[in-house]
Structure formats: structure tokens, C-alpha cells
Design an enzyme around this catalytic site. Sequence first.
Site, mmCIF file in Angstrom:
data_model
loop_
_atom_site.group_PDB
_atom_site.id
_atom_site.type_symbol
_atom_site.label_atom_id
_atom_site.label_comp_id
_atom_site.label_asym_id
_atom_site.label_seq_id
_atom_site.Cartn_x
_atom_site.Cartn_y
_atom_site.Cartn_z
ATOM 1 N N GLU A 129 0.475 -1.503 -0.433
ATOM 2 C CA GLU A 129 0.155 -0.289 0.027
ATOM 3 C C GLU A 129 0.966 1.506 -0.385
ATOM 4 O O GLU A 129 0.163 2.032 -0.585
ATOM 5 C CB GLU A 129 -1.106 0.021 1.108
ATOM 6 C CG GLU A 129 -2.057 -1.098 1.057
ATOM 7 C CD GLU A 129 -3.257 -0.949 -0.423
ATOM 8 O OE1 GLU A 129 -3.072 0.172 -0.651
ATOM 9 O OE2 GLU A 129 -3.996 -1.969 -0.199
ATOM 10 N N ASP A 256 -4.591 -9.294 -9.143
ATOM 11 C CA ASP A 256 -4.861 -8.254 -9.851
ATOM 12 C C ASP A 256 -3.836 -7.590 -10.290
ATOM 13 O O ASP A 256 -2.897 -7.752 -11.768
ATOM 14 C CB ASP A 256 -6.274 -7.204 -9.581
ATOM 15 C CG ASP A 256 -5.444 -7.099 -7.899
ATOM 16 O OD1 ASP A 256 -5.402 -6.853 -7.698
ATOM 17 O OD2 ASP A 256 -6.754 -6.520 -7.485
ATOM 18 N N GLU A 353 -19.242 -4.789 -4.987
ATOM 19 C CA GLU A 353 -18.189 -5.644 -4.374
ATOM 20 C C GLU A 353 -17.866 -6.498 -5.185
ATOM 21 O O GLU A 353 -16.731 -6.848 -5.514
ATOM 22 C CB GLU A 353 -17.808 -5.491 -3.477
ATOM 23 C CG GLU A 353 -16.389 -5.811 -2.502
ATOM 24 C CD GLU A 353 -15.059 -4.918 -3.108
ATOM 25 O OE1 GLU A 353 -15.936 -3.593 -4.215
ATOM 26 O OE2 GLU A 353 -13.689 -4.985 -2.390
ATOM 27 N N GLU A 372 -11.321 1.049 -10.495
ATOM 28 C CA GLU A 372 -11.831 0.102 -11.851
ATOM 29 C C GLU A 372 -12.015 0.268 -12.684
ATOM 30 O O GLU A 372 -12.073 0.363 -13.879
ATOM 31 C CB GLU A 372 -11.085 -1.432 -11.533
ATOM 32 C CG GLU A 372 -10.079 -1.355 -10.571
ATOM 33 C CD GLU A 372 -10.366 -1.144 -9.273
ATOM 34 O OE1 GLU A 372 -11.381 -0.635 -8.723
ATOM 35 O OE2 GLU A 372 -9.254 -1.876 -7.936
ATOM 36 N N THR A 456 -0.199 1.364 -10.628
ATOM 37 C CA THR A 456 -2.003 0.587 -10.255
ATOM 38 C C THR A 456 -2.829 1.985 -9.069
ATOM 39 O O THR A 456 -3.655 1.397 -8.845
ATOM 40 C CB THR A 456 -2.072 -0.733 -9.366
ATOM 41 O OG1 THR A 456 -3.081 -1.404 -9.311
ATOM 42 C CG2 THR A 456 -1.440 -0.401 -8.618
HETATM 43 C C1 DMJ Z 1 -6.189 1.046 -5.261
HETATM 44 O O1 DMJ Z 1 -5.676 1.288 -4.344
HETATM 45 C C2 DMJ Z 1 -5.472 0.520 -6.286
HETATM 46 O O2 DMJ Z 1 -6.050 0.534 -7.699
HETATM 47 C C3 DMJ Z 1 -5.246 -1.122 -5.820
HETATM 48 O O3 DMJ Z 1 -4.435 -1.743 -7.441
HETATM 49 C C4 DMJ Z 1 -6.103 -2.110 -5.594
HETATM 50 N N1 DMJ Z 1 -7.075 -1.475 -5.077
HETATM 51 C C5 DMJ Z 1 -7.230 0.646 -4.716
HETATM 52 C C6 DMJ Z 1 -8.776 0.728 -5.928
HETATM 53 O O4 DMJ Z 1 -9.616 -0.068 -5.382
#
Ligand code: DMJ
Length: 465
Positions: A129, A256, A353, A372, A456
Amino acid sequence: MKLLFSGFVVLLACSQPRPTASTAAPVAPAQVRVPAAGPGMDREAMARRVREETRAAWNAYAKYAWGHDELRPLSHAPRDWYRESLLITPVDALDTLVMLGLTDEAVAARALIVEKLAFDKDIEVKNFEIVIRVLGGLLSGFQLTGDPHLLALADDLGTRLLPVFGSPTGMPYMFVNLKTGKVSGAKSNPAEIGTLILEFGTLSKLTGKPVYFDKAKRAVTELYARRSKLGLVGEEIDVETGQWLSPTSHIGGGIDSYYEYLLKGWLLFGDEDLARMWRDGVAAINEHLAQEASGGLWYGEVDMTTGKVTATAFGSLQAFLPAVFVLGGDVERARRLEDSCFRMWQLRGIEPEAIDYSTMTITQDGYPLRPEIIESAWYLRRATQDPQYLAMGKAFFDALVTHARTPDGYTVLKSVETMAQGDLMPSYFLAESLKYLYFIFAPDTVVDLDHVVFNTEAHPLRRTW
Ligand code: DMJ
């Protein structure tokens, strides 16, 4: 502060050679009802509305949570992830504020970060994170503003995170104490192991210290080496023994962005090893996880060794994949999967979700403001110029305003069945959801994907090397 955004254009066509499009799934009629955008949609006005909502969300953070990690919009209170704040919302939001032209807000965010952010703290942080939100945000902030303090902060943070790679396999532990370097959390997953190379690699390029790229590359290479004979990865692995702890394979949370970074690592660094891993990985998921069900294309869960289907589960996190397919050159597959994602959104007019796609029923009913599906609509709108993605963008925006807006910022929904609001504005809402929503309506010239790859967490990393 001199903002360098005017010279920062992000293009969709990549100068890198493209992977060949994987075999397309058989075409089934998509049952997607996207309201027509029509020539009447005023894109400029929509972009302005998104910008004003972003300004309001930032101002709510500034009013009630200044100096803290995140805002609780209903209780008008801050939320910190650890004993001390790491300014997660300001760092995550800075490049959005810059790119949307919210100059005063960007200046204030940058000043707060430069004056207050420090990492010499006795706190045990989650490596993944902190890398995607804080390291990524500092790097893009540096590239957009030219402020060397942001790169110095990124370098300091990177050094403090490096002990995570000290496992016998080189795959990272999940947690590290920023002051002592003590690590913990040997049970990890592909996303946390394989979603580091864009940030650590960029840090190497910008500081001239190869150690960051090398450690992150070894981690992902070790993970890839443990794929099954079908070419799939599982859901949980022990980074000390290298043994899989869960054989469940899918493209959702915990896995993912491993796939996302194989492709994007190739695009950003021209790394042919990553290109090979991406091609193998995408071929495996298309062969073993893709399923035709309920009149559409989905990606479910299987056993990584046998390929046996273990669940027909899909959710908001899986909606990152159409964006990655567009970047990988498979626009038709991206279109079909985004249709499925939008059907999921339309079940209740805002995204649950998780669902079971064999019955089209909701299995997890929260909506934590995830980006996303919006991100994928942007990549598709750019690649195809099809107005249906403008209409999708408007549907996303209208639902957010109707259900997730509060007088002081946006908040998560506890349930898309009842529309009951929770009390948190996650930092990725400013970093990602609003940024991608803006990009859907803004002119393509705001982004130059020839030279920029988004991490991401939607932090743009510019290839200057
Ligand atoms: C974000 O912190 C990033 O996109 C991560 O890859 C997945 N979760 C959250 C958003 O949903």
C-alpha cells in the site's frame, strides 16, 4: 511553485512493440444497456463538473482532516492508518490536483508534504500500500512539479522499504518498520509481490541507484518461476519457503495487479523478461479463467494446478482488466469484459463489490468508491472513441453524485441494496476514481501514453530514460 504539467502530455499509443492480441473468446451477444451519449453530450461541461467535485472533495479533506491520512466525511474526523500520519491523501491526490488544473490546491498539498512528511517513524507499514500510494505519488509528484524534495522523500522511503526483500526467496515480506527495518508477514500474495517494479524501477532510474529495480525484478521473477504447469499463480504464498498456501487462481484482489505490472513494466522499462512473463500470464488467464456465462465474458476462479473451476465470482477489483487488455492490444476482449463489468454496475445502478456471474446475484454489497471500472472505460474511450464510454462515464458520475456524495466529500457505501453510506473517503478516490472520470471527458491531449505509464494507483510515471 512552477507546475510542469503543460509539458506533461500522456498518449495512448505506445512506442513499445505491442504484445500480439490473444485469441478472442467466442462472441456472445452482450446484454448491456448503455444510455446513448449522443452528439449532445457537452464533454467540456462534464470535465468541468468532475473538476469541481474533485475540488470539493479535496476541500473537505483540507477542512476536516488536514495533515492526516484520510477523511471520515460523515463524522468530520480524520483517520490515520498508523500511530502517525503519512499524509496518504495529500500524496495520493497531488498529481490529480495538478493534472485537473486545481493549481492552488496542488500548491497547498505539495507544501504540506514538503513541510511535514517524514519517514523516520517507529511504525510497521504495509509495503504494497505504501509503495503504490506514497512512493508512487511522490514519484509522479516529482515528475509533474519538478520539486526535488519529493524525489528526496521517495528515495528515503525506498531505502526504508528495502528490508522487505530480505527473505530467502527475495520475495518481499508484507510489513516493515520504517525506523528499525524489522520485517514481518511471510504469508503474501502475487499482487503484493508483483506490484512493485513500476515504483522501485522508476526510483532507480531517477536516483541512479539500481538496487531498487533489481530487488523488485527479482521478486517478480521468483514469483513467476513458481507458476503452475498451466501458467497460473495461486492466491497465497510463503515468501520464506516459496510454497503456495492457496492454489486458488483468479484475477481479483491479491492477484490482479501482478498481471498489470508485467505488461506495464515492459512498457515503462522495455524489459523483455517482463514482456515474456506478461505474454505467458495473459495466455494462461485467457485459457483457464475466461468463461462464457450469462451471455457475456467473465474471469472466474480455478485451481492453479488442475484448472478446475472453483467459483464463478467476479467483482469491482476485476474491472481493472479491460484497461490492461487495451494497453496489451486486445481491444475486443476489453470491450466484452467492460460490458460485463457495466452489467454488474447496472444490477443496482452502482457497483457491488462482488457478484456470482452464473446467477447474476450480488454476493458482497458494499461499494468502497473503487476506480477500476472507470479506469477501464477511459482506456476504452481513448482507444475506440466510441461514445458509449462517454455515456458510461456519465452513468458513473451521476451515480456517485446521487449516492456517495455528502455535504463534505464523498463516502463509501455500506450497501448498494440500501444505499446506506459508510464514513470514509479512501485516498484512492482522489488518486484514481476522480482522475479517470475526468480523463473520460477531457481532451486526449491531457495524457501522453507514448511516454507515461500509470501505476496501479493511477500515478503517472513518465519515461524520461
Ligand atoms: C487501489 O489502492 C489500487 O487500485 C489497487 O490496485 C487496488 N485497490 C485500490 C482501489 O480499488
